[in-house]
Design a protein around this motif. Structure first.
Motif, PDB file in Angstrom:
ATOM      1  N   ASP A 241       0.856  -1.171   0.000  1.00 29.36           N
ATOM      2  CA  ASP A 241       0.000   0.000   0.000  1.00 29.36           C
ATOM      3  C   ASP A 241       0.901   1.232   0.000  1.00 29.36           C
ATOM      4  N   PRO A 242       0.796   2.104  -1.004  1.00 28.87           N
ATOM      5  CA  PRO A 242       1.736   3.222  -1.109  1.00 28.87           C
ATOM      6  C   PRO A 242       1.628   4.230   0.028  1.00 28.87           C
ATOM      7  N   LEU A 243       0.474   4.326   0.681  1.00 28.02           N
ATOM      8  CA  LEU A 243       0.304   5.316   1.749  1.00 28.02           C
ATOM      9  C   LEU A 243       0.939   4.856   3.051  1.00 28.02           C
ATOM     10  N   THR A 244       0.619   3.643   3.475  1.00 28.01           N
ATOM     11  CA  THR A 244       1.060   3.169   4.792  1.00 28.01           C
ATOM     12  C   THR A 244       2.309   2.310   4.755  1.00 28.01           C
ATOM     13  N   GLY A 245       2.660   1.790   3.584  1.00 26.08           N
ATOM     14  CA  GLY A 245       3.793   0.891   3.491  1.00 26.08           C
ATOM     15  C   GLY A 245       3.466  -0.536   3.897  1.00 26.08           C
ATOM     16  N   LEU A 246       2.224  -0.778   4.312  1.00 26.18           N
ATOM     17  CA  LEU A 246       1.805  -2.131   4.648  1.00 26.18           C
ATOM     18  C   LEU A 246       1.562  -2.940   3.379  1.00 26.18           C
ATOM     19  N   GLY A 247       1.359  -4.242   3.534  1.00 26.50           N
ATOM     20  CA  GLY A 247       0.938  -5.042   2.401  1.00 26.50           C
ATOM     21  C   GLY A 247      -0.454  -4.618   1.953  1.00 26.50           C
ATOM     22  N   ASN A 248      -0.825  -4.981   0.736  1.00 25.50           N
ATOM     23  CA  ASN A 248      -2.154  -4.648   0.231  1.00 25.50           C
ATOM     24  C   ASN A 248      -2.994  -5.921   0.106  1.00 25.50           C
ATOM     25  N   SER A 301       1.131  -2.465  13.270  1.00 20.28           N
ATOM     26  CA  SER A 301       2.397  -3.168  13.057  1.00 20.28           C
ATOM     27  C   SER A 301       3.127  -3.415  14.370  1.00 20.28           C
ATOM     28  N   SER A 302       3.022  -2.452  15.298  1.00 21.36           N
ATOM     29  CA  SER A 302       3.717  -2.600  16.573  1.00 21.36           C
ATOM     30  C   SER A 302       3.032  -3.615  17.487  1.00 21.36           C
ATOM     31  N   ILE A 303       1.715  -3.770  17.339  1.00 20.19           N
ATOM     32  CA  ILE A 303       0.954  -4.685  18.196  1.00 20.19           C
ATOM     33  C   ILE A 303       0.934  -6.102  17.643  1.00 20.19           C
ATOM     34  N   HIS A 309       1.216 -10.824   9.293  1.00 20.97           N
ATOM     35  CA  HIS A 309       1.215 -10.036   8.064  1.00 20.97           C
ATOM     36  C   HIS A 309       0.114  -8.987   8.176  1.00 20.97           C
ATOM     37  N   VAL A 310       0.493  -7.721   8.253  1.00 23.99           N
ATOM     38  CA  VAL A 310      -0.450  -6.616   8.421  1.00 23.99           C
ATOM     39  C   VAL A 310      -0.658  -5.943   7.070  1.00 23.99           C
ATOM     40  N   VAL A 311      -1.919  -5.746   6.677  1.00 25.00           N
ATOM     41  CA  VAL A 311      -2.210  -5.157   5.376  1.00 25.00           C
ATOM     42  C   VAL A 311      -3.300  -4.103   5.517  1.00 25.00           C
ATOM     43  N   ARG A 312      -3.306  -3.202   4.557  1.00 25.76           N
ATOM     44  CA  ARG A 312      -4.420  -2.260   4.403  1.00 25.76           C
ATOM     45  C   ARG A 312      -5.201  -2.700   3.179  1.00 25.76           C
ATOM     46  N   LEU A 313      -6.464  -3.061   3.382  1.00 22.85           N
ATOM     47  CA  LEU A 313      -7.281  -3.565   2.289  1.00 22.85           C
ATOM     48  C   LEU A 313      -7.809  -2.450   1.410  1.00 22.85           C
ATOM     49  N   GLY A 314      -7.860  -1.236   1.939  1.00 20.55           N
ATOM     50  CA  GLY A 314      -8.396  -0.106   1.199  1.00 20.55           C
ATOM     51  C   GLY A 314      -9.238   0.749   2.120  1.00 20.55           C
ATOM     52  N   GLY A 315      -9.288   2.065   1.864  1.00 18.19           N
ATOM     53  CA  GLY A 315     -10.070   2.945   2.704  1.00 18.19           C
ATOM     54  C   GLY A 315      -9.611   2.858   4.146  1.00 18.19           C
ATOM     55  N   PHE A 318      -8.399  -2.649   7.459  1.00 17.37           N
ATOM     56  CA  PHE A 318      -7.102  -3.298   7.620  1.00 17.37           C
ATOM     57  C   PHE A 318      -7.327  -4.777   7.933  1.00 17.37           C
ATOM     58  N   ALA A 319      -6.271  -5.556   7.794  1.00 20.76           N
ATOM     59  CA  ALA A 319      -6.330  -6.975   8.147  1.00 20.76           C
ATOM     60  C   ALA A 319      -4.990  -7.399   8.722  1.00 20.76           C
ATOM     61  N   VAL A 320      -5.056  -8.365   9.634  1.00 23.46           N
ATOM     62  CA  VAL A 320      -3.837  -8.931  10.209  1.00 23.46           C
ATOM     63  C   VAL A 320      -3.949 -10.450  10.107  1.00 23.46           C
ATOM     64  N   LEU A 321      -2.993 -11.065   9.433  1.00 26.21           N
ATOM     65  CA  LEU A 321      -2.936 -12.521   9.309  1.00 26.21           C
ATOM     66  C   LEU A 321      -1.901 -13.026  10.305  1.00 26.21           C
ATOM     67  N   VAL A 322      -2.341 -13.820  11.274  1.00 33.13           N
ATOM     68  CA  VAL A 322      -1.434 -14.330  12.302  1.00 33.13           C
ATOM     69  C   VAL A 322      -1.342 -15.842  12.192  1.00 33.13           C
ATOM     70  N   THR A 323      -0.203 -16.366  12.587  1.00 29.43           N
ATOM     71  CA  THR A 323       0.009 -17.812  12.553  1.00 29.43           C
ATOM     72  C   THR A 323       0.541 -18.262  13.900  1.00 29.43           C
ATOM     73  N   GLY A 324       0.335 -19.527  14.202  1.00 30.35           N
ATOM     74  CA  GLY A 324       0.821 -20.093  15.456  1.00 30.35           C
ATOM     75  C   GLY A 324       0.948 -21.582  15.299  1.00 30.35           C
ATOM     76  N   THR A 325       1.122 -22.276  16.364  1.00 31.88           N
ATOM     77  CA  THR A 325       1.203 -23.733  16.330  1.00 31.88           C
ATOM     78  C   THR A 325       0.024 -24.292  17.097  1.00 31.88           C
ATOM     79  N   GLY A 326      -0.598 -25.302  16.548  1.00 30.34           N
ATOM     80  CA  GLY A 326      -1.742 -25.897  17.221  1.00 30.34           C
ATOM     81  C   GLY A 326      -2.879 -24.912  17.378  1.00 30.34           C
ATOM     82  N   ALA A 327      -3.495 -24.926  18.556  1.00 30.60           N
ATOM     83  CA  ALA A 327      -4.637 -24.059  18.823  1.00 30.60           C
ATOM     84  C   ALA A 327      -4.202 -22.661  19.237  1.00 30.60           C
ATOM     85  N   ASP A 328      -2.891 -22.370  19.206  1.00 29.45           N
ATOM     86  CA  ASP A 328      -2.407 -21.074  19.662  1.00 29.45           C
ATOM     87  C   ASP A 328      -2.906 -19.927  18.794  1.00 29.45           C
ATOM     88  N   ALA A 329      -3.214 -20.179  17.540  1.00 31.76           N
ATOM     89  CA  ALA A 329      -3.579 -19.097  16.630  1.00 31.76           C
ATOM     90  C   ALA A 329      -4.797 -18.337  17.137  1.00 31.76           C
TER      91      ALA A 329
END
Length: 687
Positions: A241-248, A301-303, A309-315, A318-329
Motif C-alpha cells: 500500500d503506497p500510503l502506509t507501506g503495509l501489504g495490500n 504493526s507494533s501490536i 502479516h499486516v495489510v491495508r485492504l483499502g479505505g 485493515f487486516a492482520v494474518l497471524v500464525t501459530g502452532t496448534g490451537a495457539d492461533a
C-alpha cells in the motif's frame, strides 16, 4: 499438531551432526597443511565465498516477501570440486557465522546454519569423490571435462541438501506439511540455484587455467543479483500500500493461498474496520485522514505478533494474518484483537488535532477443510456480527455459518445493487386528517431481486448499517426523493417529503451539509423535507446525535420522532431538540377503534404535541373507523395501508392532480371516507 520441542530438537540435531563432522575433517587434515604450493586460486575462491555469503541474492516469493539465495553457493561448489575439503569447511562456516553475528541471529539459528552448511559440503564432496575417483580428504585437484558429470552431481547434491534441511525447519516452524514447504520453496529458488551451480563449473575452469579472469566470472553473478533485486523491488511495490507501506489486498491473498496446507488452528485473520473515519475526511480533509491511517498502520504493526502479516485492504479497512502452532492461533488472534482495540483508545495527535479512533474487529481461525476464501468470508461474517452487536470484536463460530453466510451473500448482492443503481424509492402518502388532502409522502427504499423477490426493508437497512453502505443508500433515497419532489413542484403540486435516518447516520457530522447540497441542487426549500429518527436511535450516541440534528435544524430541515411511545427518551428531549413532528407508533393505532386504552394514550400524545406546538402523524391506519377516530382525537395527518400503500413517484403525481380541492373533509364523510384512488403498486411490499 506437532509438539513444540520438535523444532529445537531437529535444529540442534543438524547442528551437532554437521559441526561434529566438520570438526573431524579439520582435525584430521588441518587446512594450512592442505594448501597447495601455489595457493592464490584457492585463496581467491575463499575470499569470493565469504563475500558471496555476506551479500545474498533476494528472490521474490510472490507474496511481498523475499528469500535470500547466497552467491556463495557458486564458490562453495567450486571449492568442493577443487578441494581440499577442510579448507572449504573452515571458510564457509566462518562466513556463515560472521553473517549470522552481523545480523544478530539467535544462538540456535547460528548453530543450525553452521551444521546445515557443513552437512551440505560433506554430502557434496562425498558424491564428487564417488563419481570422480578423487579422495574425499584429498588435496587440491584439477578439473577437466572428464569430471564434469561428477561436478554437476556435487552441485546438485549441495543445493538439494540445503533445500531439504531448510525446508524441514520452515515446515516445523509454521505447521505446514514438509512436502508442501519443499514444493513451495522449489518454485522460487530452483532457477537461481541452477544458474549458481552452472557458474560454479565455469569458476572451476577459470581457477584452474586463468585465475586472473575470475572477476569476469563475477559479472554474470552480479547481473543475476541485480535482476533478482529489481524483481523483488517490483513485487514489493505491487504488493504494498503506497500510503502506509503495509501489504495490500494482493499480498494478503498471496499469503492466504498457502493457508489451506496448514493444520487446523494454526492461522487466523483479523479484519479491522475504523468507525467514523469518513467524518475525519469530510471535516478535516483527506490529508489529515491519510496521516491518521498512517498512524493506525504504525500501531497495528507494533501490536501484531512476530510473523504476522499486516495489510491495508483499502479505505479504512485493515487486516492482520497471524500464525501459530496448534490451537495457539486463536489465542494469539484474540489477544491481538484486544490489544488493537486498547491501543486505539489512545487519541491520535494529527497536526495538533487530537482524534479518537475506534473500530470493530472480526476474527476467523483456520479450521478443518477451510479454504483461503472461506477464512476471509468467515472473518467478514464475524466483523458483521461485531458491528451488529456493537461488540469490541467477534470470533466466527461455525454453528452460526448458515444464517450469517446467507446474510453475507445478500450483502454482496446489496453492494452490486447499490453500485448498479437498482434500489427503488416508493412513497407512502400522509393525508391531512381534516380534509383528506395529500400533505406529505414518506420516501421508502425498496430492493427487489429477480430471483429473490422483494427484500424486506428491515433486512436492507440492517445490512447497509453494518457494512458501511448506509450513507450510499440514504444519499440514493434523498437524491431520488428530491428529484421527484422537484418534478411534483414543477407540475404545480408541491408536497412535503419525509426521509428516514438510521442510528449510524446520526453520528455522521457531515450529513447536514450533504442534505443541504442535495436539496439546493434540486431547487427545493429545506422546510419541505422532514427527517425521521426513532427514539431508540437517539440513545445510541446522544451527544453526537444532538450535534447532527442541530446541524439539520440549522439547514432548515424539519425533524420528526418516528415510532413515538416505544422508546425510552425523556419528554425533555422533545423541547431540547425543537421537534416539529411526532409519529405515533402503529402499535397504538391499529386497534384504536376496539375500545382499548389505546384511545386514551393516543389522545394524551396528541394533546401533548399540540400544547408543545408539534404536529402528529398516526401510522398504521388500517380501517375507516380508525381513521375517523384519529381525526376526532385531533391528529394532524394519517398514514397506513387503508389509505395507500407505498407507490411510485408517477402515482403520487396522479394523486396530486386528481385530488384537487373537491375532496370532502373527514368530518363531512357520512359512513364512507373519501379516500385517495389506489394506484398500481411498484411490486409487492411487506409494509
Amino acid at each position: 499438531m506437532r509438539p513444540a520441542w520438535l523444532l529445537p530438537l531437529y535444529a540442534w540435531g543438524v547442528a551437532t551432526v554437521g559441526v561434529a563432522g566438520a570438526a573431524v575433517v579439520v582435525v584430521a587434515h588441518p587446512p594450512l597443511e592442505q594448501l597447495p604450493v601455489h595457493p592464490l586460486p584457492l585463496l581467491v575462491l575463499v575470499a569470493a565465498l565469504v563475500l558471496g555469503e555476506l551479500f545474498p541474492i533476494p528472490v521474490a516469493r510472490g507474496d511481498a516477501t523475499t528469500s535470500n539465495v547466497t552467491i556463495s553457493t557458486t564458490f562453495a561448489v567450486a571449492l568442493v570440486v577443487l578441494g581440499p575439503l577442510s579448507v572449504v569447511l573452515v571458510a564457509h562456516l566462518a562466513a556463515v557465522l560472521l553473517d549470522d553475528a552481523r545480523r544478530h541471529r539467535p544462538p540456535l539459528q547460528m548453530a543450525f546454519n553452521a551444521g546445515q552448511y557443513a552437512l551440505c559440503l560433506l554430502g557434496a564432496r562425498f558424491v564428487w569423490s564417488a563419481l570422480s575417483g578423487e579422495a574425499v580428504l584429498g588435496g587440491y585437484s584439477g578439473f577437466d571435462a572428464a569430471t564434469l558429470g561428477a561436478a554437476v552431481a556435487a552441485g546438485v547434491t549441495f543445493t538439494f541438501l540445503n533445500h531439504v534441511l531448510v525446508g524441514i525447519v520452515v515446515a516445523l516452524s509454521s505447521a505446514i506439511p514438509v512436502e508442501r514447504a519443499l514444493v513451495d520453496d522449489l518454485r522460487f529458488t530452483t532457477e537461481t540455484s541452477v544458474v549458481l551451480v552452472g557458474m560454479a563449473l565455469l569458476t572451476c575452469l577459470v581457477a584452474e587455467h586463468a585465475i586472473i579472469m575470475l572477476p569476469l566470472v563475477g559479472l554474470p553473478i552480479l547481473a543475476v543479483r541485480r535482476s533478482a533485486q529489481m524483481a523483488a523491488l517490483r513485487e514489493q511495490q505491487a504488493m504494498r500500500d503506497p500510503l502506509t507501506g503495509l501489504g495490500n489486498r494482493a499480498s494478503l491473498q498471496a499469503r492466504m493461498s498457502r493457508l489451506p496446507h496448514r493444520s487446523p488452528g494454526t492461522a487466523a485473520i483479523l479484519l479491522i474496520d475504523l468507525d467514523h473515519f469518513k467524518d475525519v475526511n469530510d471535516s478535516l480533509g483527506h490529508e489529515v485522514g491519510d496521516r491518521l491511517l498512517v498512524e493506525v498502520a504504525t500501531r497495528l504493526s507494533s501490536i501484531a505478533p512476530a510473523g504476522a502479516h499486516v495489510v491495508r485492504l483499502g479505505g479504512d479497512e485493515f487486516a492482520v494474518l497471524v500464525t501459530g502452532t496448534g490451537a495457539d492461533a486463536r489465542i494469539v488472534a484474540e489477544s491481538t484483537a484486544a490489544g488493537i482495540l486498547d491501543a486505539m483508545r489512545t487519541p491520535v495527535d494529527v497536526g495538533g488535532t487530537r482524534l479518537a479512533v475506534q473500530g470493530s474487529i472480526g476474527v476467523a481461525v483456520l479450521d478443518t477443510g477451510t479454504e483461503a476464501g472461506d477464512l476471509l468470508t468467515h472473518a467478514d461474517i464475524a466483523l458483521y456480527a461485531a458491528k451488529a452487536e456493537r461488540a469490541r470484536f467477534s470470533v466466527y463460530e461455525p454453528l452460526q455459518h448458515g444464517t450469517d453466510h446467507e446474510k453475507l451473500t445478500l450483502l454482496t448482492r446489496l453492494h452490486d445493487a447499490v453500485g448498479a443503481g437498482r434500489l427503488e424509492v416508493a412513497y407512502q402518502p400522509q393525508l391531512d386528517a381534516t380534509d383528506g388532502r395529500l400533505r406529505c409522502v414518506e420516501a421508502l427504499v425498496r430492493w427487489h431481486e429477480d430471483d429473490l423477490g422483494p427484500i424486506p426493508a428491515s433486512t436492507l437497512v440492517s445490512l447497509a448499517e453494518n457494512s458501511g453502505l448506509i450513507d450510499q443508500v440514504f444519499d440514493h433515497v434523498l437524491r431520488t426523493a428530491a428529484r421527484d419532489a422537484a418534478m411534483w413542484r414543477a407540475a404545480g403540486s408541491p408536497v412535503d417529503v419525509a426521509v428516514n435516518l438510521s442510528a449510524r447516520q446520526l453520528s455522521d457530522l457531515a450529513l447536514p451539509q450533504r442534505v443541504s447540497a442535495i436539496l439546493s441542487q434540486n431547487g427545493l426549500p429545506p422546510g419541505s423535507f422532514v427527517v425521521e429518527v426513532t427514539e431508540t436511535s437517539l440513545l445510541v450516541d446522544e451527544k453526537r446525535a444532538d450535534v447532527v440534528l442541530e446541524g439539520l435544524r440549522q439547514v432548515g430541515v424539519r425533524l420528526s420522532i418516528d415510532d413515538f411511545g416505544t422508546g425510552h427518551s425523556s419528554l425533555r428531549r422533545l423541547t431540547d431538540m425543537a421537534v416539529d413532528e411526532l409519529k405515533i407508533d402503529r402499535s397504538f393505532v391499529e386497534d384504536l377503534a376496539s375500545g382499548r386504552r389505546d384511545d386514551v394514550l393516543v389522545k394524551t400524545m396528541v394533546d401533548l404535541a399540540a400544547n408543545l406546538g408539534i404536529e402528529t402523524v398516526a401510522e398504521g391506519v388500517q380501517s375507516e373507523a380508525v381513521a375517523a377516530r384519529l381525526a376526532a382525537l385531533g391528529c394532524d395527518r394519517l398514514q397506513g395501508y387503508y389509505l395507500s400503500r407505498p407507490v411510485s413517484a408517477r402515482a403520487i403525481q396522479s394523486m396530486l392532480v386528481s385530488a384537487g380541492a373537491a375532496l370532502p373533509g373527514w368530518a363531512r364523510a357520512s359512513g364512507t371516507l373519501a379516500l385517495l384512488p389506489q394506484p398500481r403498486r411498484l411490486h409487492r411490499t411487506t409494509g
